[in-house]
Motif scaffolding. Structure first.
Motif, PDB file in Angstrom:
ATOM      1  N   ASN A 343     -21.272   7.878  -7.917  1.00  0.00           N
ATOM      2  CA  ASN A 343     -22.311   6.860  -7.880  1.00  0.00           C
ATOM      3  C   ASN A 343     -21.960   5.753  -8.859  1.00  0.00           C
ATOM      4  O   ASN A 343     -21.517   6.022  -9.973  1.00  0.00           O
ATOM      5  CB  ASN A 343     -23.651   7.500  -8.268  1.00  0.00           C
ATOM      6  CG  ASN A 343     -24.801   6.751  -7.677  1.00  0.00           C
ATOM      7  OD1 ASN A 343     -24.596   5.816  -6.918  1.00  0.00           O
ATOM      8  ND2 ASN A 343     -25.996   7.152  -8.031  1.00  0.00           N
ATOM      9  N   SER A 356     -20.634   1.544 -14.667  1.00  0.00           N
ATOM     10  CA  SER A 356     -20.040   2.859 -14.919  1.00  0.00           C
ATOM     11  C   SER A 356     -20.013   3.634 -13.615  1.00  0.00           C
ATOM     12  O   SER A 356     -20.657   3.268 -12.647  1.00  0.00           O
ATOM     13  CB  SER A 356     -20.845   3.666 -15.936  1.00  0.00           C
ATOM     14  OG  SER A 356     -20.982   2.985 -17.119  1.00  0.00           O
ATOM     15  N   VAL A 358     -20.599   7.520 -12.077  1.00  0.00           N
ATOM     16  CA  VAL A 358     -21.097   8.872 -12.305  1.00  0.00           C
ATOM     17  C   VAL A 358     -20.466   9.773 -11.264  1.00  0.00           C
ATOM     18  O   VAL A 358     -20.461   9.437 -10.087  1.00  0.00           O
ATOM     19  CB  VAL A 358     -22.625   8.930 -12.159  1.00  0.00           C
ATOM     20  CG1 VAL A 358     -23.119  10.337 -12.354  1.00  0.00           C
ATOM     21  CG2 VAL A 358     -23.272   8.007 -13.143  1.00  0.00           C
ATOM     22  N   TYR A 360     -20.073  13.840  -9.893  1.00  0.00           N
ATOM     23  CA  TYR A 360     -20.405  15.268  -9.902  1.00  0.00           C
ATOM     24  C   TYR A 360     -19.278  16.007  -9.185  1.00  0.00           C
ATOM     25  O   TYR A 360     -18.882  15.626  -8.090  1.00  0.00           O
ATOM     26  CB  TYR A 360     -21.729  15.528  -9.179  1.00  0.00           C
ATOM     27  CG  TYR A 360     -22.936  15.239 -10.026  1.00  0.00           C
ATOM     28  CD1 TYR A 360     -23.567  16.268 -10.704  1.00  0.00           C
ATOM     29  CD2 TYR A 360     -23.424  13.957 -10.153  1.00  0.00           C
ATOM     30  CE1 TYR A 360     -24.672  16.019 -11.486  1.00  0.00           C
ATOM     31  CE2 TYR A 360     -24.525  13.691 -10.938  1.00  0.00           C
ATOM     32  CZ  TYR A 360     -25.150  14.728 -11.591  1.00  0.00           C
ATOM     33  OH  TYR A 360     -26.237  14.477 -12.375  1.00  0.00           O
ATOM     34  N   TYR A 374     -20.481  17.243 -14.515  1.00  0.00           N
ATOM     35  CA  TYR A 374     -21.017  15.890 -14.427  1.00  0.00           C
ATOM     36  C   TYR A 374     -20.350  15.042 -15.490  1.00  0.00           C
ATOM     37  O   TYR A 374     -20.142  15.506 -16.611  1.00  0.00           O
ATOM     38  CB  TYR A 374     -22.538  15.960 -14.637  1.00  0.00           C
ATOM     39  CG  TYR A 374     -23.162  14.723 -15.221  1.00  0.00           C
ATOM     40  CD1 TYR A 374     -23.510  13.663 -14.398  1.00  0.00           C
ATOM     41  CD2 TYR A 374     -23.405  14.605 -16.584  1.00  0.00           C
ATOM     42  CE1 TYR A 374     -24.083  12.533 -14.915  1.00  0.00           C
ATOM     43  CE2 TYR A 374     -23.980  13.467 -17.111  1.00  0.00           C
ATOM     44  CZ  TYR A 374     -24.322  12.436 -16.274  1.00  0.00           C
ATOM     45  OH  TYR A 374     -24.882  11.306 -16.789  1.00  0.00           O
ATOM     46  N   LYS A 376     -19.733  10.639 -16.781  1.00  0.00           N
ATOM     47  CA  LYS A 376     -19.948   9.214 -16.546  1.00  0.00           C
ATOM     48  C   LYS A 376     -18.953   8.449 -17.392  1.00  0.00           C
ATOM     49  O   LYS A 376     -18.726   8.782 -18.548  1.00  0.00           O
ATOM     50  CB  LYS A 376     -21.379   8.848 -16.943  1.00  0.00           C
ATOM     51  CG  LYS A 376     -21.744   7.437 -16.572  1.00  0.00           C
ATOM     52  CD  LYS A 376     -23.236   7.298 -16.471  1.00  0.00           C
ATOM     53  CE  LYS A 376     -23.862   6.976 -17.804  1.00  0.00           C
ATOM     54  NZ  LYS A 376     -25.238   6.556 -17.679  1.00  0.00           N
ATOM     55  N   SER A 377     -18.350   7.453 -16.802  1.00  0.00           N
ATOM     56  CA  SER A 377     -17.389   6.654 -17.545  1.00  0.00           C
ATOM     57  C   SER A 377     -17.255   5.300 -16.860  1.00  0.00           C
ATOM     58  O   SER A 377     -17.610   5.133 -15.698  1.00  0.00           O
ATOM     59  CB  SER A 377     -16.033   7.355 -17.597  1.00  0.00           C
ATOM     60  OG  SER A 377     -15.081   6.485 -18.148  1.00  0.00           O
ATOM     61  N   ALA A 383     -13.830   9.410 -15.377  1.00  0.00           N
ATOM     62  CA  ALA A 383     -15.038  10.142 -14.997  1.00  0.00           C
ATOM     63  C   ALA A 383     -14.683  11.334 -14.119  1.00  0.00           C
ATOM     64  O   ALA A 383     -15.229  12.429 -14.280  1.00  0.00           O
ATOM     65  CB  ALA A 383     -15.999   9.210 -14.265  1.00  0.00           C
ATOM     66  N   SER A 387     -15.455  15.132 -15.331  1.00  0.00           N
ATOM     67  CA  SER A 387     -16.414  15.956 -14.600  1.00  0.00           C
ATOM     68  C   SER A 387     -15.728  17.206 -14.057  1.00  0.00           C
ATOM     69  O   SER A 387     -16.335  18.262 -13.952  1.00  0.00           O
ATOM     70  CB  SER A 387     -17.061  15.172 -13.467  1.00  0.00           C
ATOM     71  OG  SER A 387     -16.186  15.022 -12.408  1.00  0.00           O
ATOM     72  N   MET A 459     -27.209  13.702  -5.045  1.00  0.00           N
ATOM     73  CA  MET A 459     -27.121  14.289  -6.389  1.00  0.00           C
ATOM     74  C   MET A 459     -28.060  15.488  -6.516  1.00  0.00           C
ATOM     75  O   MET A 459     -27.673  16.553  -6.993  1.00  0.00           O
ATOM     76  CB  MET A 459     -27.496  13.201  -7.391  1.00  0.00           C
ATOM     77  CG  MET A 459     -26.880  13.359  -8.739  1.00  0.00           C
ATOM     78  SD  MET A 459     -27.389  12.032  -9.795  1.00  0.00           S
ATOM     79  CE  MET A 459     -26.274  10.774  -9.352  1.00  0.00           C
TER      80      MET A 459
END
Lengths: 499, 161
Positions: A343, A356, A358, A360, A374, A376-377, A383, A387, A459
């Motif tokens: 995302n 950023s 996200v 999963y 999970y 975020k970057s 990311a 994750s 998600m």
């Protein structure tokens, strides 16, 4: 301590006492309803004719809680499962025990009674519980790779110490100006004088040395003609001799002794300050080169390559995970991972939108272990990798019926998303949506159907599926709780075969 | 015979288990008593005691001398049920009325045998892992497997797990 530790027991005792005392007055007990109007503050005008509900209604018939009966442990009702009182007490007792009698006797031998009293007062002032909760070692993944209370300066790990401790750095001279001609000549002579005496500069005989004493203080222009000619002739002869001498030395392979070398001249041109600051610092535009080996650091850094990895982890991304999970890099690389949700999100700041990603990711060993990671970057690849590692570190075992499906029908809800998983017979396959399919594949579930009747937010779907898989009921536990024997009819029908 | 008292008891027992009560009471009716005893046989509750308006002493639940019900004390009698917990979780956590006072749901033996195997029959969904059904039959209030043993059907009271 014993009184404080068992408030439930006290409450139960008091309630039993109250019971005994009130048994004779059962019939006279009447319930007096509280008048709602008495609870409205006088300053508040009710807009509705409905009387406000009184606070919490008391049950008409008193109950006894399971906790008071000792059916459940008090710790289970704590809001924070990670710091339950029982665990803290157990840890505190283990790590910070009280002095034993032998230790006390030893202390008595070593210290005076006053000192022992002080020691005991100090011990009493610190609650072991506080030490346990506040002074514990970190175990989170962001902890430092070493244990330290930062009391001492470690030159390799810590930042460089302040300048006052290391070499003195002189601040620039604010009064320094560019040199004029005289200052430049004086500076040049000062530089040249550093080199060995007797050579081209300074120590050569001058023209004045070839005239009589009476003419030395007089300028050359005032010398009589024969004196001047004689001096010039002698001086010329002297210079010729010096030149011959130097040439002869060079021929013999010797260095012209003492004079500035080419490197000295170059360094004079490049590095000598042109300001009147006594050559305080370099004016060079060239950065100083680093030496090959930094003293004090040389040999201390080692590449974090473990020979056990067989060259599979040259960049070292799995080292932390390896340490925490106890798996080998080969084992980590064998796990199935799959990115399930990606995302793009953005943070609106005064600088603009900072985007950023996200991600999963699910990880599993295909044999009953599965975890959802999970991260975020701002960088998608970062990311992704984070994750993935997070998913591997969060892998937990799930319950599988016959190692192929779930136990009964399982349901989990995250926000508005409800995921229902249904156990299915062998050979049914995975008739589920693609994200749940990937999770099942990682977990080693082969027969399943699923419904997501409400919101299908990707998600939340993923989270709810993982939650459903991890929170399956345990038939053994149910049987123990009810005190009944629970039998799998399928296994009984096929003569008790387990597979 | 109306089933409203059993429906109310179901709601109350579910609330009680979520509030983690150990001993709670329901009105003393014949229907409630039979339902409570069926729950006790199925292992969902630990004790059924008839007592007054205040809870009987918890330490004497099993040896409690119940007063005989007379016209004088019948209005103050209540059934005190001991709830069970295992690993800090309630043994009985979901109670759902199948029949409501407004709509009674029945199932015959054939339907029950399907329901017990996990298939839907009539208006009743199949049983999931750990679920049981309580029925009011000619032979008293029974759990679904007891009813199947006795080959009877009846009024489906509740789904409990």
């Amino acid at each position: 301590m014993s009184v404080a530790a068992r408030p439930a027991a006290r409450r139960l005792a008091s309630s039993v006492g109250a019971l005994c005392s009130t048994t004779s007055t059962i019939t006279t007990t009447t319930i007096t309803p509280t008048t709602p109007s008495s609870q409205i503050p006088s300053s508040c005008r009710p807009f509705s004719s409905t009387p406000p509900a009184p606070g919490r209604r008391k049950p008409r018939f008193r109950n006894i809680t399971a906790r008071d009966l000792g059916l459940i442990s008090p710790a289970s009702q704590k809001p924070n499962p990670y710091v339950s009182g029982e665990q803290v007490d157990r840890f505190a007792d283990k790590k910070f025990p009280k002095y034993t009698n032998a230790e006390k006797a030893e202390l008595m031998r070593m210290y005076t009674p006053e000192q022992i009293a002080a020691l005991e007062a100090g011990e009493a002032s610190i609650d072991p519980k506080d030490l346990t909760i506040q002074g514990r070692l970190r175990t989170d993944i962001y902890r430092l790779p070493y244990i330290d209370d930062f009391a001492e300066y470690q030159p390799i790990i810590d930042k460089r110490a302040p300048a006052s401790r290391s070499k003195k750095i002189v601040p620039p001279d604010p009064n320094a100006r560019f040199m004029n001609t005289d200052q430049f000549v004086a500076d040049l002579i000062e530089w040249a004088d550093k080199f060995r005496a007797g050579e081209p500069t300074g120590t050569l005989k001058r023209l004045e040395d070839f005239v009589g004493e009476e003419w030395k203080k007089v300028k050359e222009a005032q010398w009589p003609g024969e004196v001047r000619d004689g001096a010039h002739k002698e001086f010329k002869k002297y210079l010729q001799e010096e030149i011959n001498k130097a040439a002869k030395q060079q021929e013999n392979g010797g260095v012209v002794s003492g004079g500035p070398t080419d490197a000295d001249v170059l360094s004079y041109i490049l590095e000598r300050s042109v300001m009147t600051d006594r050559n305080a610092q370099t004016q060079s535009s060239l950065a100083l080169a680093l030496p090959d080996k930094v003293p004090g650091v040389a040999g201390m850094y080692k590449a974090a390559v473990d020979p056990a990895d067989q060259g599979l982890d040259e960049t070292g991304i799995y080292q932390d995970l390896k340490r925490r999970s106890g798996m080998s890099v080969q084992g980590i690389l064998k796990l199935q991972t799959k990115m399930l949700v990606m995302n793009y999100v953005s943070n609106q700041t005064r600088m603009g939108k900072i985007g950023s990603v996200v991600v999963y990711t699910v990880a599993g060993n295909g044999d009953g272990w599965v975890g959802l990671g999970y991260a975020k970057s701002q960088e998608p690849t970062v990311a992704n990798q984070k994750s993935r590692l997070d998913a591997i570190s969060k892998m937990r075992p799930i319950r599988r019926y016959e190692n192929r499906t779930v136990y009964g029908d399982v349901e989990a809800k995250v926000s508005g998303t409800v995921v229902k998983l249904f156990a299915r017979p062998p050979g049914f396959g995975l008739r589920v949506q693609h994200r749940i399919f990937e999770i099942c594949r990682a977990a080693g579930i082969y027969d399943l159907s699923a419904r997501v009747p409400r919101s299908r937010n990707p998600m939340n779907t993923v989270k709810a599926t993982i939650e459903a898989l991890h929170n399956q009921k345990d038939p053994e536990e149910m049987a123990m709780g009810r005190g009944r024997k629970l039998v799998d009819a399928r296994k009984v029908y096929y003569g008790g075969a387990t597979q | 015979m109306g089933i409203h008292s059993v429906c109310n008891a179901l709601s109350h027992l579910q609330n009680a288990s979520r509030a983690q009560l150990g001993l709670t009471s329901i009105p003393n009716t014949k229907y409630n008593l039979r339902f409570a005893l069926a729950l006790h046989r199925a292992g969902f509750i630990s004790s059924v005691t008839r007592a007054g308006l205040t809870p009987p002493p918890p330490d004497q639940l099993l040896t409690f001398e119940t007063e005989p019900v007379t016209t004088n004390n019948v209005s103050t009698r209540r059934l005190w049920l001991g709830l069970k917990y295992y690993n800090n979780k309630p043994v009985m956590s979901n109670l759902e009325a199948v029949s409501k006072p407004k709509r009674l749901v029945t199932a015959d033996y054939k339907q029950l045998s399907k329901i017990a195997r996990g298939f839907k029959a009539g208006h009743v969904k199949g049983l999931n892992l750990g679920e049981t059904l309580f029925l009011s039959t000619d032979k008293g209030v029974l759990e679904v497997r007891e009813a199947l043993e006795k080959r009877v059907g009846g009024l489906v009271l509740a789904r409990v797990s």
